[in-house]
Design a protein around this motif. Structure first.
Motif, PDB file in Angstrom:
ATOM      1  N   GLY A  40      17.315 -45.300   5.299  1.00  0.00           N
ATOM      2  CA  GLY A  40      17.577 -43.893   5.569  1.00  0.00           C
ATOM      3  C   GLY A  40      18.909 -43.623   6.229  1.00  0.00           C
ATOM      4  O   GLY A  40      19.377 -42.480   6.229  1.00  0.00           O
ATOM      5  N   ARG A  41      19.541 -44.651   6.774  1.00  0.00           N
ATOM      6  CA  ARG A  41      20.818 -44.448   7.457  1.00  0.00           C
ATOM      7  C   ARG A  41      21.907 -45.355   6.892  1.00  0.00           C
ATOM      8  O   ARG A  41      22.948 -44.904   6.430  1.00  0.00           O
ATOM      9  CB  ARG A  41      20.658 -44.691   8.960  1.00  0.00           C
ATOM     10  N   SER A  42      21.662 -46.663   6.923  1.00  0.00           N
ATOM     11  CA  SER A  42      22.697 -47.618   6.519  1.00  0.00           C
ATOM     12  C   SER A  42      23.111 -47.427   5.067  1.00  0.00           C
ATOM     13  O   SER A  42      24.309 -47.387   4.753  1.00  0.00           O
ATOM     14  CB  SER A  42      22.203 -49.054   6.739  1.00  0.00           C
ATOM     15  N   LEU A  43      22.129 -47.312   4.167  1.00  0.00           N
ATOM     16  CA  LEU A  43      22.458 -47.118   2.753  1.00  0.00           C
ATOM     17  C   LEU A  43      23.219 -45.809   2.545  1.00  0.00           C
ATOM     18  O   LEU A  43      24.196 -45.754   1.790  1.00  0.00           O
ATOM     19  CB  LEU A  43      21.186 -47.120   1.906  1.00  0.00           C
ATOM     20  N   ARG A  44      22.785 -44.754   3.212  1.00  0.00           N
ATOM     21  CA  ARG A  44      23.459 -43.458   3.079  1.00  0.00           C
ATOM     22  C   ARG A  44      24.916 -43.556   3.498  1.00  0.00           C
ATOM     23  O   ARG A  44      25.819 -43.073   2.808  1.00  0.00           O
ATOM     24  CB  ARG A  44      22.725 -42.410   3.924  1.00  0.00           C
ATOM     25  N   LEU A  45      25.176 -44.211   4.636  1.00  0.00           N
ATOM     26  CA  LEU A  45      26.545 -44.330   5.131  1.00  0.00           C
ATOM     27  C   LEU A  45      27.409 -45.171   4.195  1.00  0.00           C
ATOM     28  O   LEU A  45      28.558 -44.818   3.911  1.00  0.00           O
ATOM     29  CB  LEU A  45      26.529 -44.942   6.532  1.00  0.00           C
ATOM     30  N   MET A  46      26.855 -46.285   3.723  1.00  0.00           N
ATOM     31  CA  MET A  46      27.651 -47.168   2.847  1.00  0.00           C
ATOM     32  C   MET A  46      27.949 -46.506   1.512  1.00  0.00           C
ATOM     33  O   MET A  46      29.063 -46.636   0.986  1.00  0.00           O
ATOM     34  CB  MET A  46      26.926 -48.503   2.663  1.00  0.00           C
ATOM     35  N   LYS A  47      26.999 -45.782   0.961  1.00  0.00           N
ATOM     36  CA  LYS A  47      27.243 -45.105  -0.314  1.00  0.00           C
ATOM     37  C   LYS A  47      28.278 -43.998  -0.147  1.00  0.00           C
ATOM     38  O   LYS A  47      29.118 -43.778  -1.029  1.00  0.00           O
ATOM     39  CB  LYS A  47      25.928 -44.546  -0.875  1.00  0.00           C
ATOM     40  N   SER A  48      28.234 -43.323   0.982  1.00  0.00           N
ATOM     41  CA  SER A  48      29.251 -42.304   1.263  1.00  0.00           C
ATOM     42  C   SER A  48      30.632 -42.949   1.403  1.00  0.00           C
ATOM     43  O   SER A  48      31.629 -42.402   0.917  1.00  0.00           O
ATOM     44  CB  SER A  48      28.879 -41.550   2.543  1.00  0.00           C
ATOM     45  N   PHE A  49      30.685 -44.114   2.045  1.00  0.00           N
ATOM     46  CA  PHE A  49      31.956 -44.823   2.207  1.00  0.00           C
ATOM     47  C   PHE A  49      32.523 -45.249   0.852  1.00  0.00           C
ATOM     48  O   PHE A  49      33.720 -45.090   0.582  1.00  0.00           O
ATOM     49  CB  PHE A  49      31.744 -46.045   3.101  1.00  0.00           C
TER      50      PHE A  49
END
Length: 532
Positions: A40-49
């Motif tokens: 819910g957090r790590s994947l979201r941040l990495m995909k945004s990056f």
């Protein structure tokens, strides 16, 4: 390195425990909250990056956005970030399935109307089947309890997803904020593929104070997976620590470690409270109390609550080889937002004891008591929080952490039990982050904006702290846990200005204390009190 010489781990070596390459804060140790945060957090941040890395890099360099959700990886690490995304979505598909199961179970229980939940067990999603108990509260609102001990014994707990990263302060200009960026191997770090329970960690960090031979170093690193450009040789030196433990003066010494960390020492007992130990380098020098100044044995570590600036896995693992017992607040049992501190630390090799509210531990030359505290948890049902009260060498010391006097009657009742105190340590982070900052990924539906802004991680303001002073009548008051020390910025993500409300409110409290002839100070960097 010479075979005849003995080597110390360098003082400026810093350490980061990792789960799937993300910094291990307390909510990445329990399997379910780890799955919720990774997906819910790590994947979201990495995909945004990956989608817009230039925006992230620009934002991560803006001091005003310190602590924000911006990945601070270099542009040449884009492929590594993509690889980590692929690894999580394929090798750790069970984490994604678990998040979907929590969401489905929540939706299912929203339909319960107070009738028996027994028929619903067969409908529990497979990823959670056998790991939950379905329950009602006293208002007939349905929920579920995780059977945490069983989940730690399942494949959902993943020691092989754990690793550690080693770096050198000075070689790295600044450590990026811990919650927003994965830690990937590069030329400035050495990643070691060992789980947190591995005795590699104890042997390595014992070498901060007790030198080891080259042969021992070779054995230590032989057979473990290594990645990154930092070499093993760069981690060690023949020079002993520049600053070592000072002799005890008087019957009791209390040392402020920075943030919410305290060290209490007598001739027979040593206690750490919420330790976050800074690594010493040329920049912070003698302003920090670092690892070389700690006692050879820490009898007790007292932890106040599960937030990462109070349960610091990074520091605890480096001290595990010298810790006797960790004392933690009693857990309510089975909530995603309130995982058991006892279970998470036991699983990685600590001896842990839980304390009920007001429970006492009699030591050989004093006593420790758990004190209930209110506030700073966004009104969520979180049992795992306690302040700590100490009686040693005739001194009564209250380590209040992020307590807030939401109901002064509780403290009035406590005062009738423990009496007046001598030293009050109180946090004044009176403008905390909104609830979603820490707990957002644990929810399966968006938190309404009004609720999110209303329910914040607020500690004491001046009025609240004044109530505690009026009740306990301390002779000394110290404001701490504000995250002011710059060497903790990677951890706290804070950068105060003089007009920040936290600074203004704490300054008002110091004026209030001065008017009552009460010694007071807003703590910053190392501070030591000796009592004879």
């Amino acid at each position: 390195m010479s075979m005849q010489q003995r080597y110390y781990l360098r003082e400026n070596v810093y350490f980061e425990p990792l789960v799937l390459k993300w910094y291990a804060w307390p909510y990445l140790l329990p399997p379910v909250s780890a799955a919720m945060n990774i997906t819910g957090r790590s994947l979201r941040l990495m995909k945004s990056f990956v989608a817009n890395h230039q925006l992230h890099l620009a934002a991560s360099k803006n001091p005003e956005l310190s602590g924000g959700d911006f990945v601070n990886c270099s542009e040449d690490q884009l492929d590594n970030v993509r690889g980590l995304i692929h690894d999580i979505e394929h090798t750790h598909q069970d984490y994604l399935d678990l998040r979907k199961a929590v969401a489905k179970l929540n939706e299912m229980l929203e339909q319960a109307k107070g009738l028996s939940l027994e028929p619903l067990y067969a409908q529990v999603p497979e990823a959670l089947r056998g790991y939950v108990e379905l329950i009602y509260d006293m208002n007939h609102n349905a929920s579920f309890r995780l059977i945490e001990g069983l989940i730690y014994e399942s494949p959902l707990y993943k020691p092989l997803a754990q690793s550690v990263s080693l770096g050198l302060l000075g070689k790295v200009k600044e450590r990026p904020f811990v919650l927003s960026s994965p830690r990937l191997p590069d030329e400035n770090h050495l990643h070691v593929e060992v789980p947190f329970a591995h005795d590699f960690i104890d042997t390595l960090f014992a070498a901060r104070g007790t030198p080891i031979e080259r042969e021992q170093i070779d054995r230590l690193f032989d057979g473990v997976g290594l990645q990154g450009g930092l070499t093993v040789d760069e981690l060690f030196t023949t020079e002993p620590p520049r600053v070592t433990r000072a002799a005890l003066e008087g019957r009791l010494r209390v040392s402020y470690l920075g943030h919410a960390g305290l060290l209490l020492e007598t001739e027979r007992t040593s206690i750490l409270v919420d330790p976050i130990i800074a690594v010493r380098d040329q920049a912070n020098g003698d302003r920090v109390l670092s690892f070389s100044e700690l006692p050879e044995t820490i009898d007790y570590v007292c932890l106040t609550h599960t937030h990462m600036d109070h349960v610091c896995v990074e520091t605890l693992l480096q001290l595990r080889h010298k810790i006797g017992e960790v004392l933690v607040p009693k857990n309510g049992g089975g909530s995603i937002v309130d995982p058991s501190i006892k279970l998470m630390l036991q699983t990685i090799g600590f001896k842990v004891r839980e304390f009920e509210d007001m429970e006492i531990l009699d030591c050989v030359d004093g006593r420790i008591r758990a004190i209930p505290f209110l506030g700073e948890h966004a009104d969520l049902h979180i049992r795992s929080k306690t302040a700590w009260y100490f009686e040693f060498a005739g001194q009564k010391i209250f380590s209040g952490a992020d307590s807030s006097s939401l109901d002064e009657r509780m403290y009035e009742r406590i005062q009738k039990v423990i009496g007046h105190i001598d030293l009050l340590f109180i946090g004044m982070e009176c403008v905390g982050a909104p609830m979603s900052w820490l707990y957002g990924s644990l929810f399966t539906k968006p938190i309404p904006r009004e609720i999110n802004e209303s329910r914040r991680f607020n500690g004491s303001d001046c009025a609240s702290a004044q109530k505690m002073i009026e009740i306990f009548k301390p002779s000394q008051v110290y404001v701490y846990a504000l995250g002011m020390e710059p060497w903790f910025k990677y951890f706290m993500g804070m950068d105060y200005t003089e007009d920040a409300r936290q600074i203004q409110e704490s300054s008002q409290l110091l004026e209030f204390c001065a008017g009552r002839q009460v010694q007071s100070e807003r703590l910053f960097a190392k501070h030591v009190w000796n009592f004879s």
